[in-house]
Design a protein around this motif. Structure first.
Motif, PDB file in Angstrom:
ATOM      1  N   PRO A 196       0.812  -1.225   0.000  1.00  0.00           N
ATOM      2  CA  PRO A 196       0.000   0.000   0.000  1.00  0.00           C
ATOM      3  C   PRO A 196       0.846   1.277   0.000  1.00  0.00           C
ATOM      4  CG  PRO A 196      -0.233  -1.175   2.089  1.00  0.00           C
ATOM      5  CD  PRO A 196       0.532  -2.066   1.164  1.00  0.00           C
ATOM      6  N   PHE A 197       2.029   1.221   0.597  1.00  0.00           N
ATOM      7  CA  PHE A 197       2.931   2.382   0.562  1.00  0.00           C
ATOM      8  C   PHE A 197       3.329   2.690  -0.876  1.00  0.00           C
ATOM      9  CE2 PHE A 197       7.416   3.822   0.446  1.00  0.00           C
ATOM     10  CZ  PHE A 197       7.252   5.075   0.996  1.00  0.00           C
ATOM     11  N   ASN A 198       3.758   1.666  -1.608  1.00  0.00           N
ATOM     12  CA  ASN A 198       4.145   1.880  -3.014  1.00  0.00           C
ATOM     13  C   ASN A 198       2.968   2.361  -3.852  1.00  0.00           C
ATOM     14  OD1 ASN A 198       6.858   1.220  -2.649  1.00  0.00           O
ATOM     15  ND2 ASN A 198       6.476  -0.956  -2.950  1.00  0.00           N
ATOM     16  N   ALA A 199       1.778   1.828  -3.594  1.00  0.00           N
ATOM     17  CA  ALA A 199       0.581   2.282  -4.313  1.00  0.00           C
ATOM     18  C   ALA A 199       0.287   3.754  -4.000  1.00  0.00           C
ATOM     19  CB  ALA A 199      -0.612   1.404  -3.943  1.00  0.00           C
ATOM     20  N   LEU A 200       0.510   4.152  -2.765  1.00  0.00           N
ATOM     21  CA  LEU A 200       0.294   5.541  -2.364  1.00  0.00           C
ATOM     22  C   LEU A 200       1.285   6.477  -3.060  1.00  0.00           C
ATOM     23  CD1 LEU A 200      -1.450   7.323  -0.573  1.00  0.00           C
ATOM     24  CD2 LEU A 200       0.065   6.785   1.329  1.00  0.00           C
ATOM     25  N   LEU A 201       2.533   6.056  -3.173  1.00  0.00           N
ATOM     26  CA  LEU A 201       3.510   6.857  -3.912  1.00  0.00           C
ATOM     27  C   LEU A 201       3.068   7.031  -5.365  1.00  0.00           C
ATOM     28  CD1 LEU A 201       6.999   5.550  -2.699  1.00  0.00           C
ATOM     29  CD2 LEU A 201       5.787   7.618  -1.995  1.00  0.00           C
ATOM     30  N   GLU A 202       2.627   5.949  -5.964  1.00  0.00           N
ATOM     31  CA  GLU A 202       2.177   6.017  -7.360  1.00  0.00           C
ATOM     32  C   GLU A 202       0.962   6.937  -7.491  1.00  0.00           C
ATOM     33  OE1 GLU A 202       0.499   2.979 -10.722  1.00  0.00           O
ATOM     34  OE2 GLU A 202       2.120   2.273  -9.426  1.00  0.00           O
ATOM     35  N   LYS A 203       0.022   6.808  -6.578  1.00  0.00           N
ATOM     36  CA  LYS A 203      -1.210   7.610  -6.617  1.00  0.00           C
ATOM     37  C   LYS A 203      -0.925   9.100  -6.446  1.00  0.00           C
ATOM     38  CE  LYS A 203      -5.691   8.031  -4.300  1.00  0.00           C
ATOM     39  NZ  LYS A 203      -6.552   7.485  -3.248  1.00  0.00           N
ATOM     40  N   THR A 204      -0.024   9.440  -5.543  1.00  0.00           N
ATOM     41  CA  THR A 204       0.261  10.849  -5.243  1.00  0.00           C
ATOM     42  C   THR A 204       1.333  11.450  -6.143  1.00  0.00           C
ATOM     43  OG1 THR A 204       1.921  10.267  -3.575  1.00  0.00           O
ATOM     44  CG2 THR A 204      -0.371  10.566  -2.816  1.00  0.00           C
ATOM     45  N   LEU A 212       4.447  11.274  -5.506  1.00  0.00           N
ATOM     46  CA  LEU A 212       5.551  11.695  -4.639  1.00  0.00           C
ATOM     47  C   LEU A 212       6.664  10.650  -4.651  1.00  0.00           C
ATOM     48  CD1 LEU A 212       3.495  12.961  -1.560  1.00  0.00           C
ATOM     49  CD2 LEU A 212       4.613  14.365  -3.301  1.00  0.00           C
ATOM     50  N   THR A 213       7.853  11.084  -4.257  1.00  0.00           N
ATOM     51  CA  THR A 213       8.957  10.148  -4.057  1.00  0.00           C
ATOM     52  C   THR A 213       9.000   9.777  -2.579  1.00  0.00           C
ATOM     53  OG1 THR A 213      10.573  11.872  -3.551  1.00  0.00           O
ATOM     54  CG2 THR A 213      10.300  11.265  -5.894  1.00  0.00           C
TER      55      THR A 213
END
Length: 176
Positions: free
Chosen positions: A92-100, A102-103
Motif C-alpha cells: 500500500p505504501f508503493n501504491a500511495l507513492l504512485e497515486k500521489t 511523490l517520491t
C-alpha cells in the motif's frame, strides 16, 4: 555529502503517514462484552493532523489491523488515504507513492513495530515512538519524546510545521 538532519528531512515532507496501534493509540486493545476491540485516540494528536493538513501536507494511515474505529477517526480528521489489514505495509505504501506522484524522500512515516520497518527504511523522514521496538528505534531518523497515543503524533506534526516554517501561520488562528 553529509547526512541530513531530522529537521532537514522533516522540511521535505509533503505526505505524512501514520501507523495506528502504538502510534495513534497507546497500543492497548480493550474488548467490550460483545468482543469488539475498542481504541482510544488522543485529541491533541488529532488537532496536530488537522494543522498539517491546513498547511497543505497530505495525510495517510497504513495499519496492519482492520478496525471500524479507525474508519471513523479517518473520516473525523479528513485523512485522505487509508489502508487497513495485513502485515504487508510496503504494497500500500508503493501504491500511495504512485497515486500521489511523490517520491519516498518526500514522505514521513511514524511507526512503532517491526511490521513498520519496510516503510521506515524507505521514507525520507522515519519517526519512531519511544515505546517502539528496539529495531524500529535504531532505524528511525527521529524518536519522539511523547509515547504513542500520548501526544507523539502532535509532536511530529508540530516538528514538520516548524521545519517548513509553517507553524506560526497555522497557529495564528488560535493566537489572537
Amino acid at each position: 555529502m553529509s547526512e541530513l538532519t531530522y529537521v532537514e528531512r522533516a522540511a521535505r515532507v509533503k505526505l505524512m503517514i501514520f501507523d495506528v496501534d502504538g502510534v495513534l493509540t497507546d497500543g492497548s486493545l480493550h474488548y467490550g462484552a460483545d468482543g469488539e476491540a475498542l481504541k482510544t485516540f488522543n485529541v491533541q494528536d488529532g488537532l496536530g493532523i488537522k494543522l498539517i493538513q491546513e498547511a497543505g501536507i497530505d495525510t495517510a494511515i497504513i495499519s496492519a489491523r482492520k478496525s471500524p474505529q479507525v474508519i471513523k477517526r479517518v473520516a473525523d480528521l479528513g485523512i485522505n488515504h487509508l489502508h487497513q489489514g495485513g502485515h504487508d505495509k510496503l504494497t500500500p505504501f508503493n501504491a500511495l507513492l504512485e497515486k500521489t506522484g511523490l517520491t519516498a524522500e518526500q514522505v514521513g512515516f511514524i511507526g512503532d513495530d517491526v511490521v513498520d520497518l519496510p516503510i521506515l527504511s524507505r521514507v525520507g523522514f522515519a519517526v519512531a515512538v519511544p515505546n517502539g521496538r528496539q529495531e524500529v528505534l535504531e532505524r528511525a531518523h527521529h524518536v519522539t519524546v511523547a509515547h504513542g497515543g500520548r501526544g507523539a503524533v502532535r509532536e511530529v506534526c508540530e516538528l514538520v510545521l516548524h521545519a517548513q516554517g509553517l507553524y506560526e501561520r497555522v497557529m495564528a488562528q488560535f493566537l489572537v
